[in-house]
Design a protein around this motif. Structure first.
Motif, PDB file in Angstrom:
ATOM      1  N   GLN A 237      23.493  14.943   1.116  1.00  0.00           N
ATOM      2  CA  GLN A 237      22.197  15.200   1.734  1.00  0.00           C
ATOM      3  C   GLN A 237      21.159  14.175   1.273  1.00  0.00           C
ATOM      4  N   ARG A 238      21.141  13.883  -0.011  1.00  0.00           N
ATOM      5  CA  ARG A 238      20.151  12.935  -0.538  1.00  0.00           C
ATOM      6  C   ARG A 238      20.349  11.528  -0.008  1.00  0.00           C
ATOM      7  N   ALA A 239      21.565  11.210   0.435  1.00  0.00           N
ATOM      8  CA  ALA A 239      21.848   9.877   0.973  1.00  0.00           C
ATOM      9  C   ALA A 239      21.154   9.636   2.314  1.00  0.00           C
ATOM     10  N   PHE A 240      20.666  10.696   2.944  1.00  0.00           N
ATOM     11  CA  PHE A 240      19.951  10.549   4.214  1.00  0.00           C
ATOM     12  C   PHE A 240      18.537   9.997   4.003  1.00  0.00           C
ATOM     13  N   ARG A 241      18.096   9.914   2.766  1.00  0.00           N
ATOM     14  CA  ARG A 241      16.742   9.445   2.462  1.00  0.00           C
ATOM     15  C   ARG A 241      16.685   7.922   2.533  1.00  0.00           C
ATOM     16  N   VAL A 242      16.372   7.414   3.701  1.00  0.00           N
ATOM     17  CA  VAL A 242      16.291   5.976   3.922  1.00  0.00           C
ATOM     18  C   VAL A 242      14.961   5.640   4.604  1.00  0.00           C
ATOM     19  N   ALA A 243      14.522   4.398   4.441  1.00  0.00           N
ATOM     20  CA  ALA A 243      13.267   3.950   5.039  1.00  0.00           C
ATOM     21  C   ALA A 243      13.363   3.990   6.563  1.00  0.00           C
ATOM     22  N   PRO A 244      12.254   4.262   7.256  1.00  0.00           N
ATOM     23  CA  PRO A 244      10.888   4.438   6.721  1.00  0.00           C
ATOM     24  C   PRO A 244      10.577   5.838   6.197  1.00  0.00           C
ATOM     25  N   GLY A 245      11.469   6.834   6.429  1.00  0.00           N
ATOM     26  CA  GLY A 245      11.208   8.179   5.952  1.00  0.00           C
ATOM     27  C   GLY A 245      12.237   9.150   6.492  1.00  0.00           C
ATOM     28  N   LEU A 246      12.200  10.365   5.963  1.00  0.00           N
ATOM     29  CA  LEU A 246      13.171  11.384   6.350  1.00  0.00           C
ATOM     30  C   LEU A 246      12.475  12.714   6.614  1.00  0.00           C
ATOM     31  N   VAL A 247      12.894  13.379   7.687  1.00  0.00           N
ATOM     32  CA  VAL A 247      12.492  14.761   7.938  1.00  0.00           C
ATOM     33  C   VAL A 247      13.743  15.600   7.721  1.00  0.00           C
ATOM     34  N   ALA A 248      13.708  16.461   6.697  1.00  0.00           N
ATOM     35  CA  ALA A 248      14.890  17.237   6.327  1.00  0.00           C
ATOM     36  C   ALA A 248      14.643  18.716   6.557  1.00  0.00           C
ATOM     37  N   ASP A 249      15.569  19.377   7.271  1.00  0.00           N
ATOM     38  CA  ASP A 249      15.387  20.812   7.482  1.00  0.00           C
ATOM     39  C   ASP A 249      16.545  21.587   6.886  1.00  0.00           C
TER      40      ASP A 249
ATOM     41  N   GLN B  23      10.766  11.808  15.661  1.00  0.00           N
ATOM     42  CA  GLN B  23      10.582  10.938  16.823  1.00  0.00           C
ATOM     43  C   GLN B  23       9.138  10.469  16.929  1.00  0.00           C
ATOM     44  N   THR B  24       8.203  11.382  16.684  1.00  0.00           N
ATOM     45  CA  THR B  24       6.785  11.040  16.790  1.00  0.00           C
ATOM     46  C   THR B  24       6.383  10.030  15.728  1.00  0.00           C
ATOM     47  N   LEU B  25       6.923  10.182  14.529  1.00  0.00           N
ATOM     48  CA  LEU B  25       6.593   9.255  13.442  1.00  0.00           C
ATOM     49  C   LEU B  25       7.250   7.895  13.653  1.00  0.00           C
ATOM     50  N   GLY B  26       8.284   7.836  14.453  1.00  0.00           N
ATOM     51  CA  GLY B  26       8.915   6.570  14.825  1.00  0.00           C
ATOM     52  C   GLY B  26       9.911   6.046  13.808  1.00  0.00           C
ATOM     53  N   GLY B  27      11.194   6.177  14.137  1.00  0.00           N
ATOM     54  CA  GLY B  27      12.227   5.586  13.296  1.00  0.00           C
ATOM     55  C   GLY B  27      12.630   6.382  12.070  1.00  0.00           C
ATOM     56  N   TRP B  28      12.029   7.555  11.868  1.00  0.00           N
ATOM     57  CA  TRP B  28      12.393   8.362  10.710  1.00  0.00           C
ATOM     58  C   TRP B  28      13.757   9.014  10.936  1.00  0.00           C
ATOM     59  N   SER B  29      14.508   9.173   9.860  1.00  0.00           N
ATOM     60  CA  SER B  29      15.800   9.837   9.923  1.00  0.00           C
ATOM     61  C   SER B  29      15.604  11.348   9.923  1.00  0.00           C
ATOM     62  N   VAL B  30      16.641  12.060  10.352  1.00  0.00           N
ATOM     63  CA  VAL B  30      16.626  13.526  10.353  1.00  0.00           C
ATOM     64  C   VAL B  30      17.861  14.028   9.621  1.00  0.00           C
ATOM     65  N   LEU B  31      17.663  15.011   8.756  1.00  0.00           N
ATOM     66  CA  LEU B  31      18.783  15.669   8.099  1.00  0.00           C
ATOM     67  C   LEU B  31      18.778  17.142   8.502  1.00  0.00           C
ATOM     68  N   ASP B  32      19.820  17.543   9.210  1.00  0.00           N
ATOM     69  CA  ASP B  32      20.029  18.953   9.533  1.00  0.00           C
ATOM     70  C   ASP B  32      21.013  19.467   8.486  1.00  0.00           C
ATOM     71  N   SER B  33      20.483  19.909   7.356  1.00  0.00           N
ATOM     72  CA  SER B  33      21.371  20.302   6.255  1.00  0.00           C
ATOM     73  C   SER B  33      22.223  21.511   6.617  1.00  0.00           C
ATOM     74  N   GLY B  34      21.670  22.396   7.453  1.00  0.00           N
ATOM     75  CA  GLY B  34      22.439  23.557   7.866  1.00  0.00           C
ATOM     76  C   GLY B  34      23.703  23.160   8.612  1.00  0.00           C
ATOM     77  N   ALA B  35      23.640  22.013   9.321  1.00  0.00           N
ATOM     78  CA  ALA B  35      24.808  21.545  10.061  1.00  0.00           C
ATOM     79  C   ALA B  35      25.957  21.233   9.113  1.00  0.00           C
ATOM     80  N   LEU B  36      25.643  20.734   7.915  1.00  0.00           N
ATOM     81  CA  LEU B  36      26.699  20.407   6.960  1.00  0.00           C
ATOM     82  C   LEU B  36      27.432  21.677   6.504  1.00  0.00           C
ATOM     83  N   TYR B  37      26.673  22.756   6.308  1.00  0.00           N
ATOM     84  CA  TYR B  37      27.306  24.020   5.928  1.00  0.00           C
ATOM     85  C   TYR B  37      28.090  24.609   7.094  1.00  0.00           C
TER      86      TYR B  37
END
Length: 222
Positions: free
Chosen positions: A113-125, A26-40
């Motif tokens: 998971q890798r498909a979440f990597r879209v511009a302007p950036g991704l924060v993945a946990d 949110q702070t970086l503005g417009g970045w995507s988030v991947l909660d990989s644990g949620a998928l499991y």
């Protein structure tokens, strides 16, 4: 080489990865988030609902590959139903930890998971964002906290949602999950060689977020 930046935040259960990831994005503005644990967890929830046993690796991998999942803001939908709270149940979390080491299941989720990597950036946990999923991430953070601090946070999280919880049981479960995650043969929980370890045991959420943003600023300026 993929030039879209990724901030990978790995760490054990209840270390605060998800909250930190969302705030950083949110702070970086417009970045995507991947909660990989949620998928499991979603795979575990779907398996529990369909009566699939935790040792049926083939059926679990098939379930993971065909999940009808949709992320919207901080809500997670499974087959059109809001499963945000359901996947946080201890039964679901325990099963997710048990099945997360299956190679076929992990492979089924890798490209998703890798498909979440879209511009302007991704924060993945997650557990293996910096080691397996995004090994080229320019910033890899390994977020840790003492088991007691994590149990306190998880307890508050559950109580705030109206879910009864025993802190001693939570602490025991966290330690058991830590052991499983670190000892599994496939993608064990460990920091990447170039990860920055951040201990949030005595930090507030905001302080942890600011520490990650400071690391990103340093890397971006280099």
């Amino acid at each position: 080489m993929n030039t879209i930046p990724v901030i990978a935040i790995d760490g054990p259960t209840a270390s605060g990865k998800g909250s930190v990831a969302h705030r950083v994005a949110q702070t970086l503005g417009g970045w995507s988030v991947l909660d990989s644990g949620a998928l499991y967890r979603l795979t575990a929830l779907a398996a529990l609902r369909r009566g699939i046993a935790a040792d049926d690796a083939w059926a679990l991998a098939r379930t993971a590959g065909s999940l009808d999942v949709h992320f919207h803001n901080e809500c997670i939908f499974l087959e059109g139903e809001d499963a945000t709270d359901a996947i946080r149940q201890e039964e679901v979390g325990n099963m997710a930890s048990r099945i997360a080491g299956y190679p076929d299941l992990r492979q089924a989720l890798l490209e998703r998971q890798r498909a979440f990597r879209v511009a302007p950036g991704l924060v993945a946990d997650g557990r293996d964002m910096g080691t397996i999923v995004f090994p080229d991430a320019p910033l890899k953070v390994f977020l840790v906290a003492a088991p007691e601090a994590r149990a306190q946070r998880r307890h508050k999280q559950l109580i705030d949602k109206g879910i009864s919880a025993n802190i001693d049981d939570l602490l025991q479960d966290l330690r058991a999950r830590d052991a499983r995650d670190m000892q599994r043969a496939v993608a064990p929980l460990k920091p990447a060689e170039d990860a920055r370890v951040l201990d949030s045991s005595f930090l507030t959420l905001e302080q942890t977020v600011q520490a990650v943003l400071k690391m990103w600023k340093e890397i971006s300026a280099a």
